[in-house]
Design an enzyme around this catalytic site. Structure first.
Site, mmCIF file in Angstrom:
data_model
loop_
_atom_site.group_PDB
_atom_site.id
_atom_site.type_symbol
_atom_site.label_atom_id
_atom_site.label_comp_id
_atom_site.label_asym_id
_atom_site.label_seq_id
_atom_site.Cartn_x
_atom_site.Cartn_y
_atom_site.Cartn_z
ATOM 1 N N ASP A 76 0.894 -1.311 0.027
ATOM 2 C CA ASP A 76 0.028 0.010 0.115
ATOM 3 C C ASP A 76 0.761 1.404 0.066
ATOM 4 O O ASP A 76 1.739 1.293 0.637
ATOM 5 C CB ASP A 76 -0.828 0.157 1.252
ATOM 6 C CG ASP A 76 -1.916 -0.920 1.198
ATOM 7 O OD1 ASP A 76 -1.678 -2.115 0.849
ATOM 8 O OD2 ASP A 76 -2.993 -0.755 1.883
ATOM 9 N N HIS A 79 -1.101 4.330 -0.748
ATOM 10 C CA HIS A 79 -2.154 5.577 -0.222
ATOM 11 C C HIS A 79 -1.767 7.063 -0.115
ATOM 12 O O HIS A 79 -1.671 7.691 0.797
ATOM 13 C CB HIS A 79 -2.603 4.998 1.391
ATOM 14 C CG HIS A 79 -3.404 4.055 1.548
ATOM 15 N ND1 HIS A 79 -4.598 4.170 1.006
ATOM 16 C CD2 HIS A 79 -3.274 2.743 2.338
ATOM 17 C CE1 HIS A 79 -5.308 3.029 1.229
ATOM 18 N NE2 HIS A 79 -4.457 2.240 2.162
ATOM 19 N N ASN A 123 -8.289 -2.723 -2.769
ATOM 20 C CA ASN A 123 -9.885 -2.498 -2.269
ATOM 21 C C ASN A 123 -10.084 -1.083 -2.532
ATOM 22 O O ASN A 123 -11.462 -0.779 -2.774
ATOM 23 C CB ASN A 123 -10.315 -2.916 -0.921
ATOM 24 C CG ASN A 123 -9.178 -2.398 0.165
ATOM 25 O OD1 ASN A 123 -8.108 -2.418 -0.068
ATOM 26 N ND2 ASN A 123 -9.974 -1.606 1.023
ATOM 27 N N HIS A 124 -9.124 0.009 -2.823
ATOM 28 C CA HIS A 124 -9.356 1.193 -3.006
ATOM 29 C C HIS A 124 -9.473 1.500 -4.389
ATOM 30 O O HIS A 124 -9.812 2.789 -4.618
ATOM 31 C CB HIS A 124 -8.377 1.958 -2.103
ATOM 32 C CG HIS A 124 -8.592 2.252 -0.681
ATOM 33 N ND1 HIS A 124 -9.430 3.286 -0.240
ATOM 34 C CD2 HIS A 124 -8.478 1.454 0.481
ATOM 35 C CE1 HIS A 124 -9.354 3.153 1.004
ATOM 36 N NE2 HIS A 124 -8.861 1.935 1.311
ATOM 37 N N HIS A 127 -3.662 -8.596 -3.234
ATOM 38 C CA HIS A 127 -3.767 -7.307 -2.330
ATOM 39 C C HIS A 127 -4.267 -7.790 -0.783
ATOM 40 O O HIS A 127 -3.637 -7.372 0.109
ATOM 41 C CB HIS A 127 -4.731 -6.180 -2.742
ATOM 42 C CG HIS A 127 -4.861 -5.020 -1.747
ATOM 43 N ND1 HIS A 127 -3.963 -3.889 -1.645
ATOM 44 C CD2 HIS A 127 -5.885 -4.671 -0.862
ATOM 45 C CE1 HIS A 127 -4.137 -3.241 -0.711
ATOM 46 N NE2 HIS A 127 -5.577 -3.428 -0.247
ATOM 47 N N HIS A 144 -2.717 -4.306 2.334
ATOM 48 C CA HIS A 144 -3.761 -4.239 2.877
ATOM 49 C C HIS A 144 -3.848 -3.855 4.268
ATOM 50 O O HIS A 144 -4.824 -3.530 5.099
ATOM 51 C CB HIS A 144 -4.980 -5.467 2.563
ATOM 52 C CG HIS A 144 -6.066 -5.528 2.910
ATOM 53 N ND1 HIS A 144 -6.874 -4.374 2.422
ATOM 54 C CD2 HIS A 144 -6.915 -6.243 3.492
ATOM 55 C CE1 HIS A 144 -8.024 -4.416 2.821
ATOM 56 N NE2 HIS A 144 -8.319 -5.471 3.137
#
Length: 402
Positions: free
Chosen positions: A130, A132, A195-196, A254, A358
């Site tokens: 990740d 982000h 998931n994002h 992920h 994740h």
């Protein structure tokens, strides 16, 4: 000195010639000094043999013009000292960037469409978790890992495990950097869906506010171009693969592994992943189109995709069912998987390890489930928590380096 003299002996530029090369300032990282180095072309420092090989590769696989343009734009616009992008105060530059992004997304979408949902990748390869929207960390890693800042000259591949957007303040730029690298070098840079990478998540203004990817597109590019770019990027996200296999032994996704409640000899999860009719869902939170594949098969695909992006390893293996799966505090449909579930999955399919992302980890990396599951988190100080960040290297000699 305003220039350096570079002696170019035995290079394509000629024997014994000297050329004045302009200086260029590299950005400062983590408080380090700003280095003054010459801006050079590989032809100026490489031997004739190396030059010929690089040029042959470039002729065989001409690099994406828009990919290179966006990559160079991000590099020149990023101010490492203030951790901001200069273009955000330049409306004309932002407007041109929006045009380039739409072209970049078209090119990236076409590349992702041509890839299977389950990638088969060789080592040597770096695996990234990740990010982000933490561009400072992403750029730091890329600066350390890309030789001469050029993925075409880098002799190993990259696999990013998803969650490029939301929560960090530079979601747009993080995903643009990765899409640009994909377009420049599609054979060595790979991305999975997290998931994002779902418009129902990265468009959730109520949950994420200004840290939402949709909001950040508007902030960076304006209310007119922002929504167009957000939709185009999510169009690329829709086509992303869901899993990868490194050297036929390391399973990567992920979140985790798909749930399975049956005997090992009937386990068809990998067959499902390899299915050419696996749907590319726009969002996992929209009504499903059952017409093409039928209700049962469509739902099986949906559950597999959901588990690959959303599941977690369990903290404790109590409360699991006989196949090693249990409920997850993230939500009703989300599962956890135990050591038993990991062992059954790996043993049945002949794999040795699994990599996933994740979850935030204090050191950025965490080994669990009898050392067979590795969580990779590549953004530090996530939401102010002071955590570390890491990446993983898999060598062709079988070594895994954290």
């Amino acid at each position: 000195q305003s220039t350096w003299d570079v002696r170019e002996a035995d290079t394509p530029l000629g024997k014994g010639k000297t050329k004045a090369v302009p200086k260029r300032s590299f950005p400062t990282f983590r408080g380090g000094p700003t280095l003054e180095v010459p801006q050079f072309n590989p032809d100026a420092i490489a031997t004739p043999n190396t030059c010929a090989r690089v040029q042959a590769v470039q002729r065989a696989q001409p690099a994406s013009a828009v990919g290179k343009k966006v990559f160079q734009f991000l590099r020149s616009s990023w101010d490492a000292k203030t951790q901001t992008f200069r273009y955000r105060n330049q409306p004309a530059e932002a407007a041109q960037l929006a045009i380039d992004i739409l072209q970049l997304c078209t090119e990236a979408t076409r590349l992702f469409e041509a890839e299977p949902m389950y990638l088969k990748l060789p080592a040597d390869i770096f695996v990234i978790g990740d990010v982000h929207g933490n561009y400072a960390d992403v750029w730091y890693f890329m600066t350390q890992l890309l030789l001469f800042g050029d993925i075409e000259l880098t002799p190993y591949a990259f696999l990013a495990l998803g969650d490029y957007v939301d929560r960090g303040e530079h979601s747009l730029e993080c995903v643009l950097l990765f899409l640009a690298l994909k377009c420049i070098s599609p054979a060595t840079f790979f991305m999975l869906r997290g998931n994002h990478e779902d418009p129902s998540i990265n468009g959730d203004l109520d949950t994420y506010g200004d840290d939402c990817f949709r909001a950040q597109c508007d902030i960076a590019l304006g209310a007119e171009q922002g929504p167009l770019v957000w939709n185009a990027v999510n169009g690329a996200f829709r086509q992303l693969p869901l899993a990868a296999l490194i050297d036929d032994r390391i399973f990567c996704s992920h979140g985790g592994i798909p749930r399975y409640y049956g005997e090992p000899e009937d386990d068809d999860r990998i067959e499902l992943l390899n299915s050419p009719d696996f749907p590319r869902f726009r969002s996992l939170f929209e009504p499903l189109d059952m017409a093409a594949l039928g209700k049962e098969r469509t739902e099986r695909f949906w559950v597999a995709a959901f588990d690959l992006m959303w599941s977690d390893p369990s903290d404790e293996d109590s409360g699991m069912n006989e196949y090693g799966f249990g409920r997850n505090d993230r939500g009703n449909c989300i599962i956890t998987f135990s050591e038993l579930a990991v062992n059954l999955f790996l043993d049945t399919h002949g794999y040795e390890l699994m990599f996933r992302a994740h979850q935030e980890k204090s050191d950025g990396l965490k080994v669990s489930k009898a050392a067979q599951c590795l969580t990779i988190f590549s953004t530090s100080n996530y939401q102010g928590h002071g955590n570390g960040a890491g990446v993983v290297y898999v060598g062709s000699n079988g070594r895994v380096k954290l």
